[in-house]
Design an enzyme around this catalytic site. Structure first.
Site, short mmCIF file in Angstrom:
data_model
loop_
_atom_site.label_atom_id
_atom_site.label_comp_id
_atom_site.label_asym_id
_atom_site.label_seq_id
_atom_site.Cartn_x
_atom_site.Cartn_y
_atom_site.Cartn_z
N ASP A 268 -7.30 -1.83 -0.42
CA ASP A 268 -6.31 -2.89 0.32
C ASP A 268 -7.20 -4.28 0.61
O ASP A 268 -8.14 -4.13 1.12
CB ASP A 268 -6.01 -1.95 1.48
CG ASP A 268 -4.78 -3.13 2.17
OD1 ASP A 268 -4.93 -4.26 2.30
OD2 ASP A 268 -4.16 -2.43 2.87
N ASP B 215 -3.39 3.79 8.21
CA ASP B 215 -2.29 3.87 7.25
C ASP B 215 -1.82 5.66 7.54
O ASP B 215 -1.34 6.31 6.44
CB ASP B 215 -2.37 3.73 5.78
CG ASP B 215 -2.39 2.21 5.57
OD1 ASP B 215 -1.85 1.21 6.57
OD2 ASP B 215 -2.67 1.81 4.51
N HIS C 148 -6.41 -0.88 8.14
CA HIS C 148 -5.64 0.18 8.70
C HIS C 148 -5.74 1.47 8.10
O HIS C 148 -6.29 1.56 6.92
CB HIS C 148 -4.28 -0.25 8.43
CG HIS C 148 -3.87 -1.73 8.79
ND1 HIS C 148 -4.21 -2.76 7.69
CD2 HIS C 148 -3.64 -2.39 9.77
CE1 HIS C 148 -3.99 -3.93 8.46
NE2 HIS C 148 -3.56 -3.75 9.81
N HIS D 164 0.85 -1.40 0.05
CA HIS D 164 -0.14 0.11 0.02
C HIS D 164 0.81 1.30 -0.14
O HIS D 164 0.15 2.39 -0.09
CB HIS D 164 -1.07 0.19 1.16
CG HIS D 164 -2.26 0.62 0.81
ND1 HIS D 164 -3.34 0.47 1.70
CD2 HIS D 164 -2.59 1.30 -0.22
CE1 HIS D 164 -4.49 1.18 1.25
NE2 HIS D 164 -3.98 1.80 -0.15
N ASP E 106 -6.73 -6.63 2.55
CA ASP E 106 -7.05 -6.66 4.04
C ASP E 106 -8.23 -6.19 4.73
O ASP E 106 -8.68 -6.19 5.80
CB ASP E 106 -5.83 -6.61 4.93
CG ASP E 106 -5.55 -5.07 5.14
OD1 ASP E 106 -6.17 -4.13 5.14
OD2 ASP E 106 -4.14 -4.97 5.44
N GLU F 232 -1.87 -4.94 -1.50
CA GLU F 232 -1.78 -6.07 -0.53
C GLU F 232 -2.24 -7.41 -0.86
O GLU F 232 -2.17 -8.10 0.28
CB GLU F 232 -2.20 -5.16 0.97
CG GLU F 232 -1.45 -3.98 1.34
CD GLU F 232 -0.14 -4.14 1.86
OE1 GLU F 232 0.33 -5.21 1.88
OE2 GLU F 232 0.63 -3.14 2.06
N ASP G 1 -9.61 -0.36 3.89
CA ASP G 1 -8.50 -0.97 4.63
C ASP G 1 -8.89 -1.16 6.20
O ASP G 1 -9.84 -0.82 6.48
CB ASP G 1 -7.56 -0.01 4.60
CG ASP G 1 -5.97 -0.24 4.61
OD1 ASP G 1 -5.87 -1.43 5.22
OD2 ASP G 1 -5.45 0.60 4.14
#
Length: 306
Positions: free
Chosen positions: A231, A132, A130, A101, A233, A276, A128
């Site tokens: 992303d 980030d 996260h 990412h 995830d 990712e 996402d």
């Protein structure tokens, strides 16, 4: 412009330079194996695959002054920035196939420049687990894939915050973060300070994906360029195991489909990152196939009967 007339350019960026695990460098090929290009062509798009960008190998070294592989991350993001900007100039819809990412620094810096030149409003939908929004002061790992939103908003090394024609490339108000469920303490304070608009899983659980997405998409109008930074995830690892950093409690299949379909309904998607995806942790490429399925929904495939 309707999706039917769009020309889509696939740009591979096969590197795990910003990540804490090896393997996301294989993501672009896994997406091709899952027939991303053919599936988008079936949606009536003209698809051209530009192949893969090239950049430095991953030295797999410890952090230097708080950052791992900074020079190499800059090189890869510069290549992504130039490639994505060139596609936008040509009138194409760039789909950046990551890679980790950190590469969103390059792609979104390019999109932000394009929006300034066109006089359009930028909205980044950040899917996402996260936020980030780490900085070198917050995270001991130094992995830059945890820092792209911070860098885009001017919190990071000059070589990344100044990648484009304007510094910083964006401001926190352009982001709508969906599905967040893993945020470091220092990072949490910083996103509150700067005012990133976050729809975390607790909020989605409370009000539902539909209401959350209605809020996140509320101010998108005909003069908005929507960039989706996906992303993998973002998804719950029970359906998407092929990522480097799994976090339980993400959106299930139907929630993810609804999210993508509602973004598609805006008609304003102009660029996309898919990042990712880590085939080293996947099972028979199921995560890549799921990602492609969801990207089809982002470009107009719908389960609606009405």
């Amino acid at each position: 412009m309707s999706p039917v007339t769009r020309s889509v350019a696939l740009v591979g960026a096969p590197t795990d330079i910003g990540a804490g695990h090896r393997g996301s460098s294989m993501g672009p090929e896994a997406l091709r194996v899952a027939n991303l290009g053919a599936r988008l062509a079936r949606r009536g798009m003209h698809v051209v695959d530009r192949g893969n960008l090239t950049g430095p190998l991953n030295p797999w070294a410890p952090p230097t002054d708080g950052y791992r592989h900074l020079d190499e991350v800059v090189a890869w993001n510069t290549a992504v920035y130039e490639a994505v900007y060139a596609e936008l100039k040509e009138g194409n819809l760039p789909v950046m196939l990551g890679g980790d990412h950190c590469l969103a620094i390059g792609s979104i810096t390019a999109v932000a420049r394009h929006c300034r030149e066109k006089g359009t409003k930028l909205r980044v939908i950040w899917l996402d687990a996260h936020a980030d929004f780490n900085t070198s002061q917050i995270t001991p790992s130094g992995n830059i894939h945890g820092m792209p939103v911070a860098c885009l908003c001017g919190y990071g090394p000059d070589a990344l915050t100044g990648l484009g024609d304007v510094t910083p490339a964006t401001s926190p108000d352009v982001f709508r973060q969906i599905g967040i469920r893993s945020v470091d303490e220092g990072e949490k304070r910083l996103v509150h300070e700067v005012g990133v608009d976050i729809y975390d899983m607790r909020y989605i659980d409370e009000i539902g994906m539909k209401a959350a997405m209605e809020e996140a998409l509320a101010d998108i109008d005909a003069n908005t360029h929507v960039h989706v930074s996906f992303d993998v995830d973002f998804l719950d690892p029970s359906i998407a195991p092929g990522v480097g950093t799994t976090v339980r409690g993400g959106p299930n299949y139907r929630e993810a489909q609804l999210c993508m379909e509602m973004i598609a309904d805006t008609g304003r998607v102009g660029s996309l990152d898919i990042v990712e995806l880590n085939p080293a942790f996947d099972k028979r490429n199921q995560t890549a196939r799921l990602a492609v399925d969801l990207v089809e929904s982002l470009f107009g495939k719908s389960t609606l009967m009405r």
